[in-house]
Write an enzyme that holds these catalytic residues in place. Structure first.
Site, PDB file in Angstrom:
ATOM      1  N   LYS A 156      62.737  30.086 -27.436  1.00  0.00           N
ATOM      2  CA  LYS A 156      63.494  29.447 -26.342  1.00  0.00           C
ATOM      3  C   LYS A 156      64.840  28.918 -26.837  1.00  0.00           C
ATOM      4  O   LYS A 156      65.874  29.155 -26.212  1.00  0.00           O
ATOM      5  CB  LYS A 156      62.643  28.311 -25.769  1.00  0.00           C
ATOM      6  CG  LYS A 156      63.354  27.354 -24.844  1.00  0.00           C
ATOM      7  CD  LYS A 156      63.345  27.796 -23.406  1.00  0.00           C
ATOM      8  CE  LYS A 156      64.222  26.895 -22.564  1.00  0.00           C
ATOM      9  NZ  LYS A 156      64.291  27.302 -21.186  1.00  0.00           N
ATOM     10  N   LYS A 204      70.846  19.842 -23.692  1.00  0.00           N
ATOM     11  CA  LYS A 204      69.547  19.492 -24.305  1.00  0.00           C
ATOM     12  C   LYS A 204      69.088  20.624 -25.230  1.00  0.00           C
ATOM     13  O   LYS A 204      68.702  20.390 -26.373  1.00  0.00           O
ATOM     14  CB  LYS A 204      68.499  19.264 -23.200  1.00  0.00           C
ATOM     15  CG  LYS A 204      67.092  19.098 -23.754  1.00  0.00           C
ATOM     16  CD  LYS A 204      66.014  19.104 -22.670  1.00  0.00           C
ATOM     17  CE  LYS A 204      64.638  19.146 -23.320  1.00  0.00           C
ATOM     18  NZ  LYS A 204      63.530  19.143 -22.383  1.00  0.00           N
ATOM     19  N   THR A 249      60.171  22.172 -22.599  1.00  0.00           N
ATOM     20  CA  THR A 249      61.073  22.571 -23.689  1.00  0.00           C
ATOM     21  C   THR A 249      61.199  21.381 -24.621  1.00  0.00           C
ATOM     22  O   THR A 249      61.682  20.328 -24.214  1.00  0.00           O
ATOM     23  CB  THR A 249      62.468  22.938 -23.137  1.00  0.00           C
ATOM     24  OG1 THR A 249      62.330  23.990 -22.192  1.00  0.00           O
ATOM     25  CG2 THR A 249      63.385  23.385 -24.272  1.00  0.00           C
TER      26      THR A 249
HETATM   27  P1  NAD Z   1      61.638  16.635 -14.439  1.00  0.00           P
HETATM   28  O1  NAD Z   1      62.271  15.449 -15.049  1.00  0.00           O
HETATM   29  O2  NAD Z   1      61.936  16.989 -13.038  1.00  0.00           O
HETATM   30  O3  NAD Z   1      60.024  16.539 -14.586  1.00  0.00           O
HETATM   31  C1  NAD Z   1      59.354  15.911 -15.632  1.00  0.00           C
HETATM   32  C2  NAD Z   1      58.227  15.101 -15.019  1.00  0.00           C
HETATM   33  O4  NAD Z   1      57.440  14.538 -16.050  1.00  0.00           O
HETATM   34  C3  NAD Z   1      58.739  13.945 -14.153  1.00  0.00           C
HETATM   35  O5  NAD Z   1      58.211  14.052 -12.840  1.00  0.00           O
HETATM   36  C4  NAD Z   1      58.216  12.691 -14.879  1.00  0.00           C
HETATM   37  O6  NAD Z   1      57.867  11.629 -14.001  1.00  0.00           O
HETATM   38  C5  NAD Z   1      57.025  13.264 -15.603  1.00  0.00           C
HETATM   39  N1  NAD Z   1      56.600  12.449 -16.749  1.00  0.00           N
HETATM   40  C6  NAD Z   1      57.381  11.835 -17.663  1.00  0.00           C
HETATM   41  N2  NAD Z   1      56.620  11.181 -18.562  1.00  0.00           N
HETATM   42  C7  NAD Z   1      55.322  11.392 -18.199  1.00  0.00           C
HETATM   43  C8  NAD Z   1      54.078  10.983 -18.725  1.00  0.00           C
HETATM   44  N3  NAD Z   1      54.006  10.214 -19.818  1.00  0.00           N
HETATM   45  N4  NAD Z   1      52.948  11.365 -18.091  1.00  0.00           N
HETATM   46  C9  NAD Z   1      53.010  12.135 -16.972  1.00  0.00           C
HETATM   47  N5  NAD Z   1      54.167  12.563 -16.426  1.00  0.00           N
HETATM   48  C10 NAD Z   1      55.311  12.198 -17.033  1.00  0.00           C
HETATM   49  O7  NAD Z   1      62.008  17.856 -15.411  1.00  0.00           O
HETATM   50  P2  NAD Z   1      61.866  19.414 -15.087  1.00  0.00           P
HETATM   51  O8  NAD Z   1      63.198  19.936 -14.612  1.00  0.00           O
HETATM   52  O9  NAD Z   1      60.640  19.642 -14.283  1.00  0.00           O
HETATM   53  O10 NAD Z   1      61.696  19.985 -16.561  1.00  0.00           O
HETATM   54  C11 NAD Z   1      60.465  19.880 -17.257  1.00  0.00           C
HETATM   55  C12 NAD Z   1      60.605  20.602 -18.589  1.00  0.00           C
HETATM   56  O11 NAD Z   1      60.949  21.963 -18.357  1.00  0.00           O
HETATM   57  C13 NAD Z   1      61.700  20.032 -19.495  1.00  0.00           C
HETATM   58  O12 NAD Z   1      61.232  20.053 -20.821  1.00  0.00           O
HETATM   59  C14 NAD Z   1      62.870  20.982 -19.278  1.00  0.00           C
HETATM   60  O13 NAD Z   1      63.733  21.045 -20.400  1.00  0.00           O
HETATM   61  C15 NAD Z   1      62.130  22.292 -19.055  1.00  0.00           C
HETATM   62  N6  NAD Z   1      62.887  23.281 -18.271  1.00  0.00           N
HETATM   63  C16 NAD Z   1      63.526  22.910 -17.138  1.00  0.00           C
HETATM   64  C17 NAD Z   1      64.231  23.871 -16.401  1.00  0.00           C
HETATM   65  C18 NAD Z   1      64.960  23.497 -15.138  1.00  0.00           C
HETATM   66  O14 NAD Z   1      65.764  24.316 -14.638  1.00  0.00           O
HETATM   67  N7  NAD Z   1      64.724  22.332 -14.551  1.00  0.00           N
HETATM   68  C19 NAD Z   1      64.264  25.206 -16.840  1.00  0.00           C
HETATM   69  C20 NAD Z   1      63.541  25.559 -17.991  1.00  0.00           C
HETATM   70  C21 NAD Z   1      62.865  24.588 -18.690  1.00  0.00           C
END
Ligand code: NAD
Length: 284
Positions: A162, A237, A87
């Site tokens: 979204k 966010k 997102t």
């Molecule tokens: P998270 O922080 O658990 O995962 C993100 C991952 O990206 C981390 O493991 C981090 O180490 C990795 N990362 C960061 N920079 C990086 C890079 N340069 N190269 C490679 N990896 C890198 O977050 P999440 O909960 O998995 O969410 C991911 C996305 O999905 C976000 O944009 C969030 O807004 C969206 N989202 C999350 C949810 C939820 O319920 N968690 C629901 C819908 C959407």
């Protein structure tokens, strides 16, 4: 298919695992060194993106997405599809599409709804933006990781859908919390209010499926001491992204702006790590 998966966090790890389960050959990379059973670890993002039929990213925000795309588009195979499920702000999504197109890659912005539970169960909803050709290549993967994918339009349309959805959700949750908090002060039982509203003109997802009052309506985070669910800081966010988008096109979103202020105060006070429906306790 051969798939590169970059960003194996709370969402990315179970999504990648579902692709493996479906028989795809997945190579993954995460800066935190996360590994997932059945996913071949790569030493860098470009290594994960090289020679794949599809490359999926699931990253925290638009700035990181742009920096990762700057690294990986050179490694992409012409004609392959780059799918970003993070997102992010609409401008970053469009910038990622442009970087991909400049290298002859197809691309889709495809944020998700459904949270970690949906990612694990393979029941996410994907909102996709990009060409019909790109969506066509990505859709079989959406069918594995999710239960529904809507092709919303051109580049950025998925992110637009979204943030519009989640702005509405933030507003409707606050309205729901206000109504139930008012009812309590008026001496009206929460169950009776639910019985009326859930089949009346005030019905909405926040009431009918995710009631913020414990013991009322279907099981929800309210019944589990407001453990997320959908954490208040993730709602904040998305609300901030909606306001960024609104100001970029001079759209009037006064309720969205107010919801953003209320969630900002909640998260900065004691709401971090709690479900976004815990807003009701603050209002009470
Ligand atoms: P998270 O922080 O658990 O995962 C993100 C991952 O990206 C981390 O493991 C981090 O180490 C990795 N990362 C960061 N920079 C990086 C890079 N340069 N190269 C490679 N990896 C890198 O977050 P999440 O909960 O998995 O969410 C991911 C996305 O999905 C976000 O944009 C969030 O807004 C969206 N989202 C999350 C949810 C939820 O319920 N968690 C629901 C819908 C959407």
């Amino acid at each position: 298919m051969k798939i590169g998966f970059i960003g194996l966090g709370n969402m990315g790890a179970p999504m990648a695992a579902n692709l493996v389960k479906a028989g795809h050959e997945v190579t993954g990379f995460d800066v935190a060194g996360v590994t997932v059973d059945g996913v071949t670890p790569a030493g860098s993002a470009p290594e994960a993106a090289g020679g794949q039929d599809a490359v999926i990213t699931m990253l925290p925000n638009g700035a990181i997405l742009r920096s990762v795309y700057a690294e990986i588009v050179d490694a992409g195979t012409a004609g392959s599809v780059f799918i970003d499920c993070s997102t992010v702000d609409v401008e970053s999504a469009r910038a990622a599409h442009e970087m991909a197109a400049a290298k002859g890659l197809l691309s889709v912005d495809a944020p998700v709804s459904g949270g970690v539970g949906g990612a694990s169960a393979g029941t996410l909803t994907f909102m996709a933006g990009g060409s019909a050709e790109a969506f066509g290549l990505a859709n079989p993967l959406f069918e594995i990781m999710g239960k529904k994918a809507v092709h919303c339009g051109d580049a950025g349309a998925g992110q637009s859908a979204k943030i519009c959805n989640n702005m509405l959700l933030g507003i409707s949750m606050i309205g729901t919390c206000e109504a139930f908090a008012l009812a309590e002060k008026l001496g009206l039982s929460a169950q009776k209010l639910f019985d009326v509203v859930s089949t009346s003109s005030g019905s909405c997802w926040s009431v009918n499926a995710y009631c913020p009052v414990p013991g009322v309506g279907p099981q929800s985070p309210a019944d589990n001491d407001y453990k997320p669910g959908f954490a208040a800081e993730l709602m904040l966010k998305d609300l901030k992204l909606s306001q960024q988008a609104a100001s970029s096109v001079s759209a009037q979103t006064p309720m969205g702006a107010h919801a953003t202020e209320l969630y900002d105060a909640f998260v900065n006070d004691d709401g971090k790590g709690r479900d976004f429906s815990a807003m009701i306790e603050r209002l009470k």
